[in-house]
Design a protein around this motif. Structure first.
Motif, PDB file in Angstrom:
ATOM      1  N   LYS A   1      -4.380  -4.090 -16.906  1.00 41.60           N
ATOM      2  CA  LYS A   1      -3.004  -4.158 -16.413  1.00 41.60           C
ATOM      3  C   LYS A   1      -2.821  -5.377 -15.522  1.00 41.60           C
ATOM      4  CE  LYS A   1      -2.429   0.789 -16.662  1.00 41.60           C
ATOM      5  NZ  LYS A   1      -1.794   1.957 -16.105  1.00 41.60           N
TER       6      LYS A   1
ATOM      7  N   ASP B   1      -3.604   0.511 -21.339  1.00 39.26           N
ATOM      8  CA  ASP B   1      -4.209   1.584 -20.558  1.00 39.26           C
ATOM      9  C   ASP B   1      -5.406   1.126 -19.727  1.00 39.26           C
ATOM     10  OD1 ASP B   1      -2.368   3.400 -21.574  1.00 39.26           O
ATOM     11  OD2 ASP B   1      -3.657   3.905 -23.277  1.00 39.26           O
ATOM     12  N   TYR B   2      -6.023  -0.023 -20.064  1.00 39.89           N
ATOM     13  CA  TYR B   2      -7.263  -0.430 -19.404  1.00 39.89           C
ATOM     14  C   TYR B   2      -7.284  -1.870 -18.906  1.00 39.89           C
ATOM     15  CZ  TYR B   2      -9.085   3.975 -20.992  1.00 39.89           C
ATOM     16  OH  TYR B   2      -9.275   5.319 -21.197  1.00 39.89           O
TER      17      TYR B   2
END
Length: 161
Positions: A92, A89-90
């Motif tokens: 990529k 989620d943080y």
């Protein structure tokens, strides 16, 4: 048969492995990070053996590679975060604007027993096959609304197919 090959062996294949040096966070081009990454390089000698890009930032980092042959690419990043969250989620990774999946999509950061801050973990990404040509690798740290994780380094390993 080559004159230098007196035993009658004929070599029919070769392989190339190119392991790029680890790209240390303090050496990233921080131009596309919030505040150009200023003030976010932290000394973590006691934990990671060097410096890391601190968690107070978000944005992107890009590299361009030109391959003369088809290659396999393995990507490893070493990251940590005090707050608990999923790496996917943080932090990529994109190749030619296509997101690359983590090998473990449930990889979570956060406090651990005995080390509740610099608890670095290895995030391995699914191996990619790249054709000869120019490719853009982009890393997105955090989101517009949330800072990313501490990033110690990223490693790219290219292997000839």
């Amino acid at each position: 048969m080559p004159k230098t090959e007196s035993q009658g062996r004929i070599h029919t294949s070769t392989a190339t492995v190119l392991c790029m040096p680890e790209v240390e966070a303090e050496d990233f081009d921080k131009t596309n990070l919030q505040n150009n990454g200023n003030g976010f390089v932290e000394n973590t000698d006691f934990a990671s053996g060097g410096k890391c890009l601190g968690n107070g930032t978000h944005g992107t980092i890009e590299w361009t590679y030109t391959l003369t042959k088809d290659m396999k690419l393995d990507i490893l990043s070493v990251v940590c975060k005090y707050e608990e969250f999923f790496v996917k989620d943080y932090f990529k990774v994109f190749i030619d604007d296509v997101e690359v999946s983590l090998q473990d999509p449930e990889l979570k950061l956060g406090r651990t027993d005995g080390n509740d801050w610099f608890n670095f973990k290895e995030a391995n990404y699914v191996q990619q096959t790249l054709q000869a040509g120019t490719h853009k690798i982009k890393v997105q740290i955090g989101t517009e609304d949330a800072a990313g994780c501490n990033t110690d380094y990223i490693q790219f390993t290219f292997t000839e197919i």
